[in-house]
Design an enzyme around this catalytic site. Structure first.
Site, PDB file in Angstrom:
ATOM      1  N   GLU A 296      26.303  42.669  39.246  1.00 28.44           N
ATOM      2  CA  GLU A 296      27.677  42.893  39.621  1.00 28.44           C
ATOM      3  C   GLU A 296      28.043  41.950  40.510  1.00 28.44           C
ATOM      4  O   GLU A 296      27.630  41.834  41.407  1.00 28.44           O
ATOM      5  CB  GLU A 296      28.215  44.297  40.187  1.00 28.44           C
ATOM      6  CG  GLU A 296      29.353  44.777  40.310  1.00 28.44           C
ATOM      7  CD  GLU A 296      30.010  44.931  39.055  1.00 28.44           C
ATOM      8  OE1 GLU A 296      31.280  45.211  39.104  1.00 28.44           O
ATOM      9  OE2 GLU A 296      29.442  45.127  37.933  1.00 28.44           O
ATOM     10  N   GLU A 327      36.745  36.214  39.343  1.00 25.57           N
ATOM     11  CA  GLU A 327      35.466  35.932  39.225  1.00 25.57           C
ATOM     12  C   GLU A 327      34.985  35.031  37.914  1.00 25.57           C
ATOM     13  O   GLU A 327      34.349  33.963  38.035  1.00 25.57           O
ATOM     14  CB  GLU A 327      34.643  37.150  39.253  1.00 25.57           C
ATOM     15  CG  GLU A 327      34.600  37.663  40.921  1.00 25.57           C
ATOM     16  CD  GLU A 327      34.699  39.132  40.803  1.00 25.57           C
ATOM     17  OE1 GLU A 327      35.119  39.705  41.984  1.00 25.57           O
ATOM     18  OE2 GLU A 327      34.125  39.642  39.904  1.00 25.57           O
ATOM     19  N   ASP A 481      33.487  48.719  40.682  1.00 20.78           N
ATOM     20  CA  ASP A 481      32.101  49.287  40.707  1.00 20.78           C
ATOM     21  C   ASP A 481      32.337  50.412  39.805  1.00 20.78           C
ATOM     22  O   ASP A 481      31.288  50.732  39.056  1.00 20.78           O
ATOM     23  CB  ASP A 481      31.805  49.587  41.951  1.00 20.78           C
ATOM     24  CG  ASP A 481      31.889  48.186  43.074  1.00 20.78           C
ATOM     25  OD1 ASP A 481      31.245  47.154  42.688  1.00 20.78           O
ATOM     26  OD2 ASP A 481      32.374  48.494  44.171  1.00 20.78           O
TER      27      ASP A 481
END
Length: 499
Positions: A296, A327, A481
């Site tokens: 992750e 990201e 998450d």
């Protein structure tokens, strides 16, 4: 409505014409358009925006099914902390700093740096995470945050948050390794097992500065709700629990390993992370090859650090990664990939550009070719309006359900609910888009009654689904998450394909 019906009729006419001009096989793109729409549903239910959300939510409930073979034991590590969630504007006002111009900082050294970086990201409605170098100043800010009216304490850290989400499935055992202090241990789900070696006397605290959509501070207005995270966290920053984590796997015997916390090392300085990354790759390489590893990712700013993650062969030794739009673009910028010239996304990220970068990652660092020795075969991408799962063919099953499950949990959790309430969400995903930003590209559309659009590029399959965006989000921390955890729960690894 007339335009949709006309377009469908035109496509049907093209298909029939194609058939009568000598080819019994219709092009896959035309078949997709003919097959997907449910015109009875369209005429009866899709007469307003609210009905679009209703149809998508109902379709999720029908189509999201668990895989035939489910995980029973998952190990998660290695970043864990206590999150202090507070109003960003309110806290900064309490710290007696004035609004002004935004400016990004890779590392925060002062309250002024904090203010500038917060404003920089608030004005973009973007999430970010930074290391605060001054321990004493950080502790003063942390005390002010904990005492601020309405401040809340939560389980924090990607690994702990993923563990908490996984633990909501009663038949799934979860091992969590990370710096677990007494407060965090008290808050963890009782189904989570923490090795004694991971317990420490004090907790690591992270400050989460949240802002709402439309919130104003001085000249800055947030286009959407999000958060800015910062900490002075040395245990997580050095990934000090990594060796304990890997050592515990032999006894625990997990079927899946979830790894997070790499971004925490970025603020520790080049000398530390260069050496620590090499050690981390060596340690993780000791994990049995038949155990898939999901990595992750989180917010980073140092291109050299991101290149080191790729260059030190970190990415090729994991089987799956999860990441958001910032990201993804940063990874492409650091590695000279597609659309690296973009400074930032403007509005909702273009599906074609996202698809290009995902394909590039799997080609450069994954097993898109049978001859490749890399393990990476799956990427779960999430942004506010939609999610995409990209997988190398033959390695993963149930991915349509997995991407929808991730979107569903994003819709419900952001609103603080156990299930989707269609009156509190809105559709922001594009209804039409392209498979690539460059030629050759396929024009695609979203059918709300079957809200997964699938396309192929070589031996990589892409699964797109919209998110029903919460109009008034209660908490944005940990959404990524939860999305990745949910996607993994609904994913099945094809055992005939050894890693």
């Amino acid at each position: 409505m007339w335009r949709k019906t006309s377009a469908a009729a035109a496509l049907l006419a093209i298909a029939v014409g194609y058939f009568y001009h000598g080819s019994p096989e219709l092009p896959e793109q035309i078949l997709q358009y003919i097959r997907l729409p449910n015109f009875q549903t369209s005429s009866q239910s899709l007469d307003g925006q609210n009905n679009l959300e209703q149809v998508i939510s109902a379709a999720w409930e029908t189509l999201i099914t668990l895989p035939g073979r489910q995980w029973s034991k998952i190990a998660v590590g290695v970043n864990a902390c206590v999150d202090v969630v507070v109003s960003g504007v309110g806290l900064l006002q309490a710290l007696a700093v004035d609004p002004g111009a935004g400016l990004d900082h890779e590392v925060l050294h002062s309250k002024e740096d904090l203010k500038e970086a917060f404003i920089h990201y608030m004005g973009r409605g973007a999430a970010a995470e930074r290391f605060f170098s001054d321990k004493e100043v950080f502790q003063r800010i942390a005390r002010a945050a904990a005492e601020y009216p309405g401040a809340k304490l939560y389980v924090g850290g990607n690994a702990a948050l993923i563990g908490q989400k996984l633990a909501t499935y009663p038949d799934l055992m979860v091992l969590l390794c990370g710096p677990v202090g007494p407060k965090l241990h008290e808050m963890l789900d009782e189904q989570i097992v923490v090795p004694p070696e991971s317990l420490q006397e004090t907790d690591e605290y992270h400050l989460i500065l949240e802002y709402k959509a439309g919130e104003q501070w001085g000249p800055t207005q947030a286009p959407q709700a999000n958060r800015f995270i910062f900490s002075h966290d040395v245990s997580n920053g050095e990934m000090s629990s990594l060796e304990t984590f890997v050592a515990s796997l032999e006894e625990y015997q997990p079927e899946l390993v979830v790894l997070s916390g790499l971004h925490m090392m970025e603020g520790q300085g080049r000398e530390l992370w260069e050496e620590r990354l090499k050690e981390a790759v060596s340690v993780i390489s000791d994990i049995r090859k038949d155990i898939p590893i999901h990595l992750e990712l989180a917010s980073m700013t140092d291109k050299d650090y991101m290149n080191s993650i790729m260059r030190e062969q970190f990415m090729p030794i994991v089987s799956s990664i999860g990441l958001n739009e910032q990201e993804l673009l940063f990874l492409s910028q650091a590695g000279g990939g597609p659309h690296a010239e973009l400074a930032a996304w403007k509005g909702i990220p273009d599906v074609g550009r996202v698809s290009d970068i995902l394909l590039w990652i799997l080609q450069q660092h994954g097993r898109s070719e049978p001859s490749s020795e890399a393990d990476l075969t799956r990427i779960h991408f999430h942004t506010l309006a939609y999610h995409i799962l990209a997988t190398v063919d033959g390695y993963w099953s149930n991915q349509a359900a997995a991407v929808m499950a991730g979107a569903r949990v994003a819709s419900s959790q952001a609103c603080g609910l156990q299930s989707v309430d269609v009156s509190k969400v809105e559709l922001k995903a594009p209804l039409e888009f392209h498979s690539s930003h460059t030629e050759p590209r396929e024009q695609l559309s979203l059918n709300p009654a079957e809200p997964v659009t699938v396309w192929h590029r070589g031996n990589v399959t892409f699964y797109f689904t919209p998110v029903l965006v919460c109009k008034r989000p209660l908490r944005t921390v940990g959404l990524g998450d939860a999305i990745s955890a949910e996607g993994l729960v609904y994913s099945e690894l094809n055992t005939q394909q050894p890693f």
